[in-house]
Design a protein around this motif. Sequence first.
Motif, short mmCIF file in Angstrom:
data_model
loop_
_atom_site.label_atom_id
_atom_site.label_comp_id
_atom_site.label_asym_id
_atom_site.label_seq_id
_atom_site.Cartn_x
_atom_site.Cartn_y
_atom_site.Cartn_z
N TYR A 50 27.04 101.76 80.28
CA TYR A 50 26.46 103.38 80.32
C TYR A 50 25.37 103.30 79.57
CZ TYR A 50 30.58 104.86 82.80
OH TYR A 50 31.53 105.26 83.70
N ASP A 51 25.00 102.33 78.73
CA ASP A 51 23.96 102.13 78.13
C ASP A 51 22.55 101.47 78.59
OD1 ASP A 51 25.36 103.74 76.19
OD2 ASP A 51 26.07 101.84 75.33
N THR A 52 22.55 100.80 79.55
CA THR A 52 21.62 100.14 80.16
C THR A 52 20.51 100.82 80.75
OG1 THR A 52 22.53 99.76 82.33
CG2 THR A 52 23.27 98.32 80.55
N GLY A 53 20.63 102.16 81.33
CA GLY A 53 19.90 103.11 81.69
C GLY A 53 20.01 102.84 83.45
N GLU A 54 20.70 102.07 83.92
CA GLU A 54 21.02 101.92 85.39
C GLU A 54 21.97 103.13 86.08
OE1 GLU A 54 20.08 99.81 87.96
OE2 GLU A 54 18.46 99.30 86.48
N ILE A 55 22.70 103.56 85.05
CA ILE A 55 23.76 104.60 85.59
C ILE A 55 23.14 106.01 85.09
CG2 ILE A 55 26.05 105.53 85.36
CD1 ILE A 55 27.08 102.77 85.05
N THR A 56 22.87 106.80 85.70
CA THR A 56 22.07 108.08 85.43
C THR A 56 22.95 109.12 84.88
OG1 THR A 56 22.20 109.22 87.50
CG2 THR A 56 20.20 107.82 87.25
N ALA A 57 22.93 110.32 84.35
CA ALA A 57 23.65 111.18 83.64
C ALA A 57 24.58 111.71 84.75
CB ALA A 57 22.89 112.15 82.96
N ASP A 58 23.72 111.83 85.84
CA ASP A 58 24.20 112.52 87.14
C ASP A 58 25.57 111.76 87.76
OD1 ASP A 58 22.75 114.73 86.71
OD2 ASP A 58 21.56 114.52 88.39
N GLN A 92 28.14 95.27 85.65
CA GLN A 92 28.97 96.38 85.89
C GLN A 92 28.13 97.40 86.00
OE1 GLN A 92 32.42 97.06 83.71
NE2 GLN A 92 33.35 95.10 84.56
N ASP A 93 27.09 97.56 85.33
CA ASP A 93 26.24 98.86 85.69
C ASP A 93 25.69 99.22 87.28
OD1 ASP A 93 24.30 97.13 85.94
OD2 ASP A 93 23.31 97.78 84.00
N ALA A 125 27.09 109.15 86.00
CA ALA A 125 27.98 109.20 85.11
C ALA A 125 29.14 110.30 85.06
CB ALA A 125 27.36 108.94 83.67
N ALA A 126 28.47 111.50 85.15
CA ALA A 126 29.25 112.56 85.48
C ALA A 126 30.32 112.49 86.40
CB ALA A 126 28.47 114.04 85.41
N GLY A 127 30.40 111.77 87.55
CA GLY A 127 31.43 111.72 88.52
C GLY A 127 32.31 110.42 88.24
N LEU A 128 31.97 109.46 87.30
CA LEU A 128 32.83 108.44 86.99
C LEU A 128 33.97 108.55 86.03
CD1 LEU A 128 29.79 105.94 86.82
CD2 LEU A 128 31.31 106.56 88.79
N PRO A 129 35.22 107.98 86.40
CA PRO A 129 36.17 108.25 85.48
C PRO A 129 36.01 107.67 84.24
CG PRO A 129 36.80 107.23 87.67
CD PRO A 129 35.24 107.27 87.71
N SER A 130 35.28 106.43 84.01
CA SER A 130 35.35 105.81 82.69
C SER A 130 34.03 106.30 81.80
CB SER A 130 35.41 104.34 82.73
OG SER A 130 34.04 104.01 83.64
N SER A 131 33.38 107.15 82.43
CA SER A 131 32.29 107.70 81.38
C SER A 131 32.98 108.37 80.12
CB SER A 131 31.38 108.83 82.15
OG SER A 131 32.26 110.04 82.32
N PRO A 132 32.29 108.20 79.18
CA PRO A 132 32.97 108.59 77.98
C PRO A 132 33.64 110.14 77.96
CG PRO A 132 30.98 107.32 77.12
CD PRO A 132 31.15 107.87 78.81
N ASP A 133 32.74 111.08 78.41
CA ASP A 133 33.28 112.41 78.59
C ASP A 133 34.47 112.55 79.46
OD1 ASP A 133 31.22 113.24 76.90
OD2 ASP A 133 30.18 114.09 78.62
#
Length: 346
Positions: free
Chosen positions: A298-306, A281-282, A308-316
Amino acid sequence: MKTTISTAVVASILASAAMAADKSVTIASWGGSYQEAQSKALFEPAAANTGVEVKQETYGGMSDVRLQVSSGQVTLDIVASGSGSAARAAAEGLLEKLDYGVIDVSNFYPTLYSDYCVGGDVFSTVYAWNTDTFGEDGPQSWADFFDVEKFPGKRAYRGKVAGALEPAILADGVAPEDVYEVLGSEEGIERALNKIRELKPHIDVFWTSGAQHAQLMKDGEVDMTTGWNGRFDNAKKDGAKVAYSFNQALLDYDCFAIPKGAPNKDVAMEFLNEISKPEYQDDLPKYITYGPTNKAAYDTGEITADVAAGLPSSPDNAAKQVPVSLDWYAEWETIAAEMYQEMLTE
């Protein structure tokens, strides 16, 4: 020197070998860039890791499943589906109940799987605006979207009931946690329709497809529209002057289901477990701007913070949104759709 192999590694190798023994699954999805993303991130790597032969097809949705099940000629083992379509198909008895003793969803958001469909990716229905009109200071709530004095300009709105009533009822002051309770009656549905009626003189287009609402923003035909975040991301890459917010967006998902009577049901369950793992999934965001349903991705390191900030399912981002209620759609969509179409033709 003697090399030892852990019991866990041996068990994993044996499990993969057992799963692969003359096993295959036929998976149907919607083709195009969406299925290509699924194939690269999920289907092909999982097939390589398990040895299961994966046959891919494209299909026309649950109507194809209905035809296969009703005729007793089921050839598909796994189908991609919208969450609402899967809920309706399950209510019709067209799907197998999923075995969550086999499919591990312990790291999934609880709203992103059901008894009959397990989430494959997450998207959002958002409000988007033309940055030539409003700059970066566009609407930040559905109340803003409906406020034609604060934000004057042409609107576009969903031409089907899915994702159309929730924004209206939120704009009318209902708290996010109460949306589906209020919509759980004809009076509540009428309240949402009345809010849309207020906006209707300012709605130039009632859109019916993602391609259409993206094109409206690319062409600058409207100043504001509802729509799907991934479509707006692609439109922006193509030069559209568009921005959107996840605040009060509708968190929804596409999922995988098993048709009733699937010839390889047990293998399909195992394969769904495989592609639900975070290490697959990452990879999804590399190919399409939809989020994974497994939070551990989101914890594997494959999805960068930048990213993730644009993905609907990121925690924030997920915390800002209203999860779509499949129970509501299963119970009320048919009635609501009739009332919505009547409103459109007034």
